[in-house]
Design a protein around this motif. Structure first.
Motif, PDB file in Angstrom:
ATOM      1  N   ASN A 136      46.118  -9.364  -1.696  1.00  0.00           N
ATOM      2  CA  ASN A 136      46.813 -10.650  -1.803  1.00  0.00           C
ATOM      3  C   ASN A 136      46.424 -11.461  -3.041  1.00  0.00           C
ATOM      4  OD1 ASN A 136      48.434 -10.410   0.506  1.00  0.00           O
ATOM      5  ND2 ASN A 136      46.802 -11.163   1.830  1.00  0.00           N
ATOM      6  N   GLY A 196      42.810 -12.688  -2.343  1.00  0.00           N
ATOM      7  CA  GLY A 196      43.544 -13.939  -2.308  1.00  0.00           C
ATOM      8  C   GLY A 196      43.393 -14.817  -3.533  1.00  0.00           C
ATOM      9  N   HIS A 204      49.389  -5.673  -1.492  1.00  0.00           N
ATOM     10  CA  HIS A 204      50.077  -6.963  -1.542  1.00  0.00           C
ATOM     11  C   HIS A 204      49.581  -7.821  -2.709  1.00  0.00           C
ATOM     12  CE1 HIS A 204      52.215  -6.088   2.141  1.00  0.00           C
ATOM     13  NE2 HIS A 204      51.070  -5.649   2.633  1.00  0.00           N
ATOM     14  N   THR A 217      46.912 -12.683  -6.964  1.00  0.00           N
ATOM     15  CA  THR A 217      48.128 -12.997  -7.728  1.00  0.00           C
ATOM     16  C   THR A 217      47.763 -13.243  -9.181  1.00  0.00           C
ATOM     17  OG1 THR A 217      49.184 -13.996  -5.797  1.00  0.00           O
ATOM     18  CG2 THR A 217      50.063 -14.593  -7.953  1.00  0.00           C
TER      19      THR A 217
END
Length: 225
Positions: A174, A192, A156, A176
């Motif tokens: 997670n 994250g 993800h 990005t």
């Protein structure tokens, strides 16, 4: 049956067992054995097929009719997988790849050798994936982005358009990456974390927006080189 290719998996840990399932059930390959470096080998068989010493692989599985996949994760910031991949190539083996039938790869995506791409990955137009790269489940790789050799992208992860991910990087679940970002070699992007600026080589980044911890990623991963 004549179209089925034989592959030997290097490793016998969790990733190797997962690779066994994917190759046998969703690829043109049949796994015929596992190979582990002799000092780490603790069993003689797995899933009713042999586990042999990697140092003797040619005696059991000749390179003329067997391919190899190294099912090792990001140990030592991908160095162990890379070393075994190169050693297998030096032994004359063709390196196998796996791309899930449930992954989306646009037609002009360029894939290097020895890649493992799990289900639910989206690779948009003009993406380039280097050699010896693992994309675990559910990642988005944006258009015109490059993932260079020996990277491990967990799950993800969002890599936006026109990004350049350097060699040997690890990207946590997670995380990005914003558009037009350069991730330098040997970076760890924490779980994250959101990267909005280019990174510096061999550093660890955490937070939203992510900042450098000024801890060497190679030190954290105990890279032996």
């Amino acid at each position: 049956m004549s179209d089925i290719k034989k592959v030997v998996i290097i490793g016998d840990s969790s990733f190797a067992q997962i690779a066994f399932e994917y190759f046998n059930n969703d690829s043109p390959y049949q796994v015929v054995g596992f190979a582990v470096e002799s000092k780490f080998r603790k069993q003689d068989s797995l899933f009713n097929i042999p586990v042999i010493d990697f140092e003797k692989i040619e005696l059991y599985f000749p390179n003329k009719n067997h391919e190899v996949f190294v099912a090792v994760t990001y140990v030592q910031l991908n160095r162990v997988r890379t070393r075994l991949y190169l050693e297998a190539k030096n032994k004359g083996y063709k390196m196998a790849s796996y791309v899930s039938s449930r992954a989306f790869c646009w037609g002009n995506v360029k894939l290097g050798e020895h890649v493992f791409i799990f289900e639910d990955n989206t690779l948009q137009p003009f993406v380039e994936i280097g050699n010896n790269v693992v994309l675990w489940s559910g990642n988005h790789i944006g258009h015109h982005s490059i993932i260079r050799d020996n990277c491990f992208i967990s799950s993800h992860v969002v890599i936006s358009g026109h990004c350049d991910i350097g060699k040997n990087c690890f990207m946590g679940v997670n995380s990005t990456i914003s558009n037009n970002i350069i991730i330098a070699d040997d970076c760890l992007i924490g779980i994250g974390s959101v990267i909005t600026k280019n990174t510096e080589q061999n550093n660890i980044y955490k937070g939203n927006p992510a900042i450098a911890t000024n801890v060497m990623a190679t030190k954290l991963f105990k890279v032996l080189e």
